[in-house]
Motif scaffolding. Structure first.
Motif, PDB file in Angstrom:
ATOM      1  N   LEU A  16       7.527  14.153  -5.012  1.00 26.76           N
ATOM      2  CA  LEU A  16       7.775  13.067  -4.078  1.00 26.76           C
ATOM      3  C   LEU A  16       6.931  13.240  -2.825  1.00 26.76           C
ATOM      4  O   LEU A  16       6.595  14.354  -2.431  1.00 26.76           O
ATOM      5  CB  LEU A  16       9.246  13.022  -3.686  1.00 26.76           C
ATOM      6  N   PHE A  17       6.619  12.128  -2.210  1.00 22.72           N
ATOM      7  CA  PHE A  17       5.881  12.128  -0.951  1.00 22.72           C
ATOM      8  C   PHE A  17       6.481  11.031  -0.105  1.00 22.72           C
ATOM      9  O   PHE A  17       6.664   9.910  -0.567  1.00 22.72           O
ATOM     10  CB  PHE A  17       4.396  11.841  -1.218  1.00 22.72           C
ATOM     11  N   GLY A  18       6.843  11.362   1.132  1.00 26.64           N
ATOM     12  CA  GLY A  18       7.459  10.339   1.959  1.00 26.64           C
ATOM     13  C   GLY A  18       7.548  10.745   3.411  1.00 26.64           C
ATOM     14  O   GLY A  18       6.935  11.721   3.850  1.00 26.64           O
ATOM     15  N   ILE A  38       8.770  12.058  10.945  1.00 32.07           N
ATOM     16  CA  ILE A  38       7.782  12.999  10.425  1.00 32.07           C
ATOM     17  C   ILE A  38       7.127  12.328   9.231  1.00 32.07           C
ATOM     18  O   ILE A  38       7.787  12.025   8.236  1.00 32.07           O
ATOM     19  CB  ILE A  38       8.415  14.327   9.980  1.00 32.07           C
ATOM     20  N   LEU A  39       5.840  12.067   9.343  1.00 36.00           N
ATOM     21  CA  LEU A  39       5.107  11.388   8.282  1.00 36.00           C
ATOM     22  C   LEU A  39       4.528  12.388   7.286  1.00 36.00           C
ATOM     23  O   LEU A  39       4.110  13.482   7.673  1.00 36.00           O
ATOM     24  CB  LEU A  39       3.975  10.551   8.879  1.00 36.00           C
ATOM     25  N   GLY A  40       4.498  12.002   6.023  1.00 34.71           N
ATOM     26  CA  GLY A  40       3.801  12.783   4.996  1.00 34.71           C
ATOM     27  C   GLY A  40       4.473  14.067   4.574  1.00 34.71           C
ATOM     28  O   GLY A  40       3.822  15.100   4.445  1.00 34.71           O
ATOM     29  N   VAL A  41       5.778  14.032   4.301  1.00 33.32           N
ATOM     30  CA  VAL A  41       6.495  15.206   3.827  1.00 33.32           C
ATOM     31  C   VAL A  41       6.482  15.193   2.304  1.00 33.32           C
ATOM     32  O   VAL A  41       6.841  14.195   1.680  1.00 33.32           O
ATOM     33  CB  VAL A  41       7.958  15.204   4.345  1.00 33.32           C
ATOM     34  N   SER A  42       6.057  16.308   1.707  1.00 30.55           N
ATOM     35  CA  SER A  42       5.974  16.369   0.245  1.00 30.55           C
ATOM     36  C   SER A  42       6.971  17.369  -0.315  1.00 30.55           C
ATOM     37  O   SER A  42       7.512  18.203   0.407  1.00 30.55           O
ATOM     38  CB  SER A  42       4.561  16.755  -0.183  1.00 30.55           C
ATOM     39  N   LYS A  73      10.079   6.577   1.002  1.00 26.52           N
ATOM     40  CA  LYS A  73       8.705   6.420   0.529  1.00 26.52           C
ATOM     41  C   LYS A  73       7.875   5.824   1.664  1.00 26.52           C
ATOM     42  O   LYS A  73       8.415   5.086   2.500  1.00 26.52           O
ATOM     43  CB  LYS A  73       8.652   5.491  -0.686  1.00 26.52           C
ATOM     44  N   PRO A  74       6.591   6.132   1.725  1.00 26.84           N
ATOM     45  CA  PRO A  74       5.759   5.543   2.781  1.00 26.84           C
ATOM     46  C   PRO A  74       5.769   4.012   2.692  1.00 26.84           C
ATOM     47  O   PRO A  74       5.987   3.441   1.613  1.00 26.84           O
ATOM     48  CB  PRO A  74       4.357   6.085   2.488  1.00 26.84           C
ATOM     49  N   PRO A  75       5.551   3.321   3.816  1.00 27.24           N
ATOM     50  CA  PRO A  75       5.556   1.850   3.814  1.00 27.24           C
ATOM     51  C   PRO A  75       4.617   1.249   2.770  1.00 27.24           C
ATOM     52  O   PRO A  75       4.969   0.249   2.135  1.00 27.24           O
ATOM     53  CB  PRO A  75       5.106   1.483   5.228  1.00 27.24           C
ATOM     54  N   GLU A  76       3.456   1.859   2.572  1.00 27.44           N
ATOM     55  CA  GLU A  76       2.505   1.316   1.598  1.00 27.44           C
ATOM     56  C   GLU A  76       2.995   1.479   0.151  1.00 27.44           C
ATOM     57  O   GLU A  76       2.443   0.875  -0.767  1.00 27.44           O
ATOM     58  CB  GLU A  76       1.110   1.944   1.759  1.00 27.44           C
ATOM     59  N   SER A  77       4.061   2.270  -0.048  1.00 27.29           N
ATOM     60  CA  SER A  77       4.676   2.423  -1.370  1.00 27.29           C
ATOM     61  C   SER A  77       6.035   1.738  -1.434  1.00 27.29           C
ATOM     62  O   SER A  77       6.849   2.028  -2.301  1.00 27.29           O
ATOM     63  CB  SER A  77       4.835   3.906  -1.710  1.00 27.29           C
ATOM     64  N   GLY A  79       8.529   1.756   1.010  1.00 30.86           N
ATOM     65  CA  GLY A  79       9.448   2.214   2.048  1.00 30.86           C
ATOM     66  C   GLY A  79      10.888   2.413   1.627  1.00 30.86           C
ATOM     67  O   GLY A  79      11.763   2.575   2.481  1.00 30.86           O
ATOM     68  N   SER A  80      11.167   2.436   0.319  1.00 30.43           N
ATOM     69  CA  SER A  80      12.559   2.569  -0.115  1.00 30.43           C
ATOM     70  C   SER A  80      13.093   3.973   0.176  1.00 30.43           C
ATOM     71  O   SER A  80      12.356   4.949   0.234  1.00 30.43           O
ATOM     72  CB  SER A  80      12.694   2.257  -1.601  1.00 30.43           C
ATOM     73  N   ARG A  81      14.412   4.054   0.362  1.00 30.23           N
ATOM     74  CA  ARG A  81      15.068   5.321   0.669  1.00 30.23           C
ATOM     75  C   ARG A  81      15.114   6.197  -0.572  1.00 30.23           C
ATOM     76  O   ARG A  81      15.528   5.769  -1.643  1.00 30.23           O
ATOM     77  CB  ARG A  81      16.464   5.073   1.206  1.00 30.23           C
ATOM     78  N   ILE A  82      14.708   7.447  -0.425  1.00 29.25           N
ATOM     79  CA  ILE A  82      14.756   8.438  -1.500  1.00 29.25           C
ATOM     80  C   ILE A  82      16.059   9.236  -1.393  1.00 29.25           C
ATOM     81  O   ILE A  82      16.729   9.485  -2.378  1.00 29.25           O
ATOM     82  CB  ILE A  82      13.538   9.375  -1.430  1.00 29.25           C
ATOM     83  N   ALA A  83      16.406   9.647  -0.165  1.00 28.84           N
ATOM     84  CA  ALA A  83      17.619  10.441   0.067  1.00 28.84           C
ATOM     85  C   ALA A  83      18.027  10.287   1.524  1.00 28.84           C
ATOM     86  O   ALA A  83      17.219   9.911   2.376  1.00 28.84           O
ATOM     87  CB  ALA A  83      17.364  11.911  -0.253  1.00 28.84           C
ATOM     88  N   GLU A  84      19.287  10.598   1.817  1.00 25.82           N
ATOM     89  CA  GLU A  84      19.762  10.583   3.189  1.00 25.82           C
ATOM     90  C   GLU A  84      20.928  11.548   3.346  1.00 25.82           C
ATOM     91  O   GLU A  84      21.617  11.871   2.367  1.00 25.82           O
ATOM     92  CB  GLU A  84      20.188   9.194   3.640  1.00 25.82           C
ATOM     93  N   ILE A  85      21.123  11.999   4.569  1.00 22.03           N
ATOM     94  CA  ILE A  85      22.274  12.828   4.915  1.00 22.03           C
ATOM     95  C   ILE A  85      22.707  12.423   6.306  1.00 22.03           C
ATOM     96  O   ILE A  85      21.881  12.042   7.145  1.00 22.03           O
ATOM     97  CB  ILE A  85      21.954  14.338   4.820  1.00 22.03           C
TER      98      ILE A  85
END
Length: 90
Positions: A16-18, A38-42, A73-77, A79-85
């Motif tokens: 994943l990348f987001g 924080i942009l670009g966390v893999s 996910k990045p906006p260009e992909s 922007g959907s939520r992958i996970a949250e806490i």
């Protein structure tokens, strides 16, 4: 300076990348305040601890509310939520 720490753990074979977005929602309010991005966390490694310091916007007190950390996910992909806490503050 305040900071947050999160353990990121991936499962499966994908990578994943987001972007991470930290926000604060005061009890009784309906609009969260963005605190850090924080942009670009893999997730190329199975587990890691991320610690990030941030500056509080003027007028924000972290008492009596909830902190939310979202991985998207990045906006260009899309922007959907992958996970949250979410965590309650005192």
């Amino acid at each position: 300076r305040p900071a947050f720490e999160a353990q990121l753990v991936k499962s499966g074979d994908g990578f994943l990348f987001g972007d991470l977005e930290l926000s604060f929602l005061r009890d009784g309010e309906s609009t969260p305040r963005s605190l850090a991005t924080i942009l670009g966390v893999s997730s190329y490694i199975p587990s890691r601890v991320l610690r990030y310091q941030f500056d509080l916007p003027e007028g924000v007190n972290l008492g009596q509310g909830r902190l939310r950390l979202e991985y998207r996910k990045p906006p260009e992909s899309g922007g959907s939520r992958i996970a949250e806490i979410e965590s309650k503050t005192n």
